[in-house]
Structures are given as C-alpha cells and as structure tokens.
Design a protein around this motif. Structure first.
Motif, short mmCIF file in Angstrom:
data_model
loop_
_atom_site.label_atom_id
_atom_site.label_comp_id
_atom_site.label_asym_id
_atom_site.label_seq_id
_atom_site.Cartn_x
_atom_site.Cartn_y
_atom_site.Cartn_z
N LEU A 72 -3.45 0.76 -11.35
CA LEU A 72 -3.41 2.09 -10.73
C LEU A 72 -3.73 3.17 -11.77
O LEU A 72 -3.16 3.17 -12.87
N HIS A 80 -4.84 11.34 -2.20
CA HIS A 80 -5.87 10.51 -2.82
C HIS A 80 -6.45 11.15 -4.10
O HIS A 80 -7.40 10.63 -4.68
N HIS A 101 -5.80 0.88 3.81
CA HIS A 101 -5.63 2.12 3.04
C HIS A 101 -5.97 3.34 3.88
O HIS A 101 -5.25 4.32 3.90
N SER A 118 1.33 4.03 -2.92
CA SER A 118 1.05 5.44 -2.64
C SER A 118 2.24 6.32 -3.00
O SER A 118 2.08 7.44 -3.51
N ARG A 155 -7.33 9.11 -7.51
CA ARG A 155 -7.21 7.71 -7.11
C ARG A 155 -8.46 7.34 -6.30
O ARG A 155 -9.11 8.22 -5.70
N ARG A 168 -10.00 3.99 -3.65
CA ARG A 168 -9.56 2.78 -2.97
C ARG A 168 -9.71 1.56 -3.88
O ARG A 168 -9.08 0.55 -3.68
N GLN A 198 -6.61 1.42 -5.79
CA GLN A 198 -5.56 1.28 -4.78
C GLN A 198 -5.47 -0.17 -4.29
O GLN A 198 -4.39 -0.77 -4.27
N ASP A 207 0.84 -1.20 0.00
CA ASP A 207 0.00 0.00 0.00
C ASP A 207 0.87 1.25 0.00
O ASP A 207 0.62 2.21 -0.74
N HIS A 210 2.29 6.72 -6.73
CA HIS A 210 1.20 7.62 -7.12
C HIS A 210 1.59 9.07 -6.81
O HIS A 210 1.38 9.98 -7.63
#
Ligand code: ARG
Length: 461
Positions: free
Chosen positions: A196, A105, A86, A39, A108, A110, A113, A35, A42
């Motif tokens: 993603l 976020h 998350h 992140s 994006r 969840r 994600q 995770d 991202h």
C-alpha cells in the motif's frame, strides 16, 4: 455511458462483451473485508498526514463500516458494471456519504489496493490452513500413539519389504505435514510486507506514511520498491506451491487408504461417516473421500501452474492479466480446506484391523533381512554372504510353500550349519520391529519417543 470511475476521457461505454471479460466482481467480492480494512487504514493515514480533513475521514470510516455491514448482511447491490470489489465499495460509499468518498482514493491506485487486499486475503488463508493442518497433526499423533506397537508390513515398490509399526507409518505423515506448515510459515513471513502506497507503480507525490498503514494492517513494514509492490504475485505462488506439496502428501495418504480398505488388504476400515455405498452392489463401502482428496490434488497443482503461466511473460509493472490471479488462489485454498478437513475426519475415525496387519506383516518373507543381520552379528559373516544365505532360506520356504518361521532348524542348518535356534527367534515380526532401535527407526520405543516429542512441540505452540 462512460464509467463514472474512469470515464473522463471516454465518449462511449464498453461493449457488453468487454464488460463481461473485464469484470471480476463475481469472484473478487471475496476480498470485501480486506478491501474495507485496507481503505480504513489508508483513510486514517491520509487524515494523520493532513491530506484529508478529520471530518472527511470520519465520514469515510463511518461509511465504510456501513458498506461492510451491508455486505455481511447480504444486501449489497454488487454490480458488474462497476467491474470489481474496489469500485463497488467506493461507489456504494459515495451513495452513502457523498463527495467525501471521492477523496479516499487520493494517493492510491487500484494497483496497490488490490495487491494489498490480496496479500491480506492470502495471509488469512495461510493462517486458516495452518490451523487446519495443526488439527490433522493432532489426529495423526493420537492414532500413532495408539498404534505404536501395531505391526504391519512396510513396503517398497508396494512389495512387502520389512515389518514396521502402524504408528511409525503415521508418524511419517506427521513429519510431512509439519514441513508443510513450515512452508506456510516461511511464505507468510515473505508475504507480510505492505504494498500500500506503491500507488499505480511509481509511488506518489503526497506525503503519505507507508510505515503507518503497514503497521495498521499487521504487516512487518512497507515493501521497498513501488514497482515490485504492485506487480509481483510471488506470495500467491508460494502459497499455492505450499498447497500443492501438501496436497501431494494428502494424496499419498489417501491412496494408501484406498489400498488398505480394499478387500485384498483389509488393514483399515473407514467409518460410515466417510464412506459411500454402491447403488447396485450392496456389499460396497467406497472410500470416496480419499479418492476425491487424491483427485483434487490435480486441481491445486493446476491452480499453481495457471498463475505461474499468467505471470511468466508480464513486463513490469501491472497488467490486467494479473486480475486472473484470484480464482486459482481461491480454488486452491477452498480445495485444501476441504481436503484437510476430510482427511482429519478419516484419520480420527479409522478402525485399524490389528490382526490382519500383523498377519500380513510376516507374509512375503519380510524378516529375511533379520536373519541376514543375525548371521552377520552371530557368525561374523560378511553381509553380502549373509544376504545369500537368507536368500537361499527364502527360496526353500517359497518352494515348500511356507513362511521363513516355519522352516525347521535342520532345514536351515542344511543351508547354513552355523544357524541355531536363537536365529529362529529373529524371524518373528515383533522381534524385527523391536530391534529397529536406530534413531528414526520403527521400534515401538522409538515411535513413542517421536510421538511424545511431536506432541510436546504441538502443545508448546
Ligand atoms: N480488478 C483489478 C485486479 O484485480 C484491480 C486492479 C485494476 N487496475 C488497473 N490498472 N486496471 O487486478
């Protein structure tokens, strides 16, 4: 109180039971590393695309590293109120760095994600299982090489059929386990695309760079359809299907170990390290590890079935049902890790009772085919008639309570006058296995070649 993450349109909070059925943190905390890795990728992409300022990006990356360190140090305050990994990570990030955390976020959901995290996790699990299977192959190959000449009965219907070598028998498992690895490799290639940037289901209006995040995370490229990206779990199913087939292979070998270690067979002895005693019967050496490998196959197959059934009725795209994808996969991966390690240990330690195996190899008239083949070769007899001759010899030996090799030449000639003392030679189990020189056959020379080829392939990886 309403959720800080999504509570804008809610006046009240969830019932306690709602929270319990909804929360996945107890199991999906295992995705923490993936995770945070996702992140960070991202976040870097958002900065490059000008969606986030460099300053916010730095704060987020630094904060995520802190969160990772806290989790790894075992002092992270996991909270069921925050549902899943998350939101636990994001909420902790906010506590550490403040408002910038809320920008992570952007572009994006969840949904993409979790799909990303889970793909990364399953990919690691595939790699771990592949390495473990490579270790098992090493053990099987080493033992097969030692026992290329060790004669044992080969079975069909669990009835003594024809002599084979123990090395040849082990090499059969080398083939199966090698295909299991091939299935993992194939599945990994299909898995290795990045969801993603699929966002909730439709993609996003932000100018994101999915190729960048895919490359950052070691994926071959982005998935081509955002609906597919967030809503399929075929990669997890393929992993568990590969696990199930491999588990079946391990289970069959485990079953053979259970049979072979019995007092009636005594072909092999397991080491003390892989047996247990009985609390009442002092003589017992129970093959518990083999039995448990056999049993755990049921769980792995059950795990595959559980997710197949979860997925079969789901309309596109994401449904919460899919949160239930993780426990079966974790259980399958954990079970395989244990089963492969236990099997590898047992194979390395196995004590082979060469004399008992050899003795059993000739019992049950296992060279009857050899005498029939001799009649075909030496007497130019049609195989069907030769089969009949050999059958009559077996019947005579059985009536007399002796082995085929104990029949006198006169007794054999009474059944087939063409038989010579040369025919008696083919009745030895050593002669039998040595004669099976066809490609893939059990002749010790062929087994050694097979071991060498498999060893070379393994070393070349
Ligand atoms: N915990 C969820 C899961 O594992 C994360 C995705 C939630 N998405 C949603 N739309 N509620 O699937």
């Amino acid at each position: 109180a309403a959720s800080a993450m999504w509570g804008g349109r809610f006046a009240g909070g969830p019932a306690a039971i709602m929270q319990r059925i909804n929360a996945s943190i107890d199991f999906d905390k295992r995705l923490y590393a993936q995770d945070i890795r996702g992140s960070k990728a991202h976040c870097r992409m958002l900065v490059r695309a000008g969606i986030l300022t460099a300053e916010d990006g730095e704060a987020i990356l630094g904060g995520l590293d802190k969160v990772l360190a806290e989790i790894e140090a075992g002092d992270f305050p996991f909270s069921a109120e925050l549902e899943d990994i998350h939101m636990n990570v994001e909420s902790r990030l906010a506590a550490l760095i403040g408002e910038a955390a809320g920008r992570l976020h952007t572009a994006r959901s969840r949904n993409d994600q979790v799909a990303t995290d889970f793909r990364l996790w399953v990919r690691d699990a595939m790699d771990g299982m592949d390495a473990a299977l490579k270790g098992l192959l090493d053990a099987l190959l080493s033992r097969a090489e030692q026992h290329a000449d060790t004669v044992m009965p080969g079975f069909t219907h669990l009835q003594a059929a024809q002599p084979v070598t123990f090395g040849h028998h082990l090499m059969a498992y080398v083939e199966m386990i090698s295909r299991d690895r091939g299935r993992l490799t194939d599945a990994r290639r299909r898995l290795n695309e990045s969801p993603l940037g699929s966002a909730a289901l439709a993609g996003t209006s932000f100018p994101i760079d999915r190729h960048f995040t895919a490359a950052e995370l070691g994926f071959a490229g982005p998935m081509r359809n955002s609906l597919d990206g967030v809503s399929d779990r075929d990669f997890a199913l393929e992993f568990m299907a590969a696990c199930s087939i491999c588990a079946v292979h391990l289970s069959r070998l485990a079953e053979e170990l259970v049979i072979w270690t019995s007092a009636q067979f005594r072909f092999v002895k397991l080491s003390d390290a892989f047996t247990t005693g009985s609390s009442i019967m002092p003589q017992k050496r129970n093959p518990d590890a083999a039995e448990l490998i056999r049993a755990k196959t049921g769980r792995v197959i059950g795990d595959l079935n559980a997710l197949l059934i979860v997925m079969k009725g789901l309309p596109l795209a994401y449904s919460k049902d899919m949160q239930d994808d993780k426990e079966p996969v974790f259980e399958a991966a954990d079970t395989m890790e244990l089963a492969i390690a236990a099997m590898t240990g047992m194979v390395w330690d196995l004590e082979v009772n060469v004399a008992v195996m050899r003795g059993a190899a000739g019992a049950g008239f296992t060279t009857a085919t050899d005498i029939a083949d001799w009649c075909v070769r030496a007497l130019k007899m049609p195989f069907r008639r030769a089969h009949h001759v050999a059958g009559s010899l077996v019947k005579l030996a059985e009536d007399k309570g002796v082995g085929l090799e104990d029949l006198s030449l006169d007794e054999m000639r009474a059944i087939e006058p063409g038989i010579t003392d040369e025919a008696q030679r083919v009745l030895s189990v050593e002669f039998s296995v040595a004669s099976r020189t066809s490609f893939g056959g059990t002749a010790p020379q062929r087994v050694r070649e097979a071991v060498a080829a498999a060893r070379a392939a393994l070393d070349a990886e």
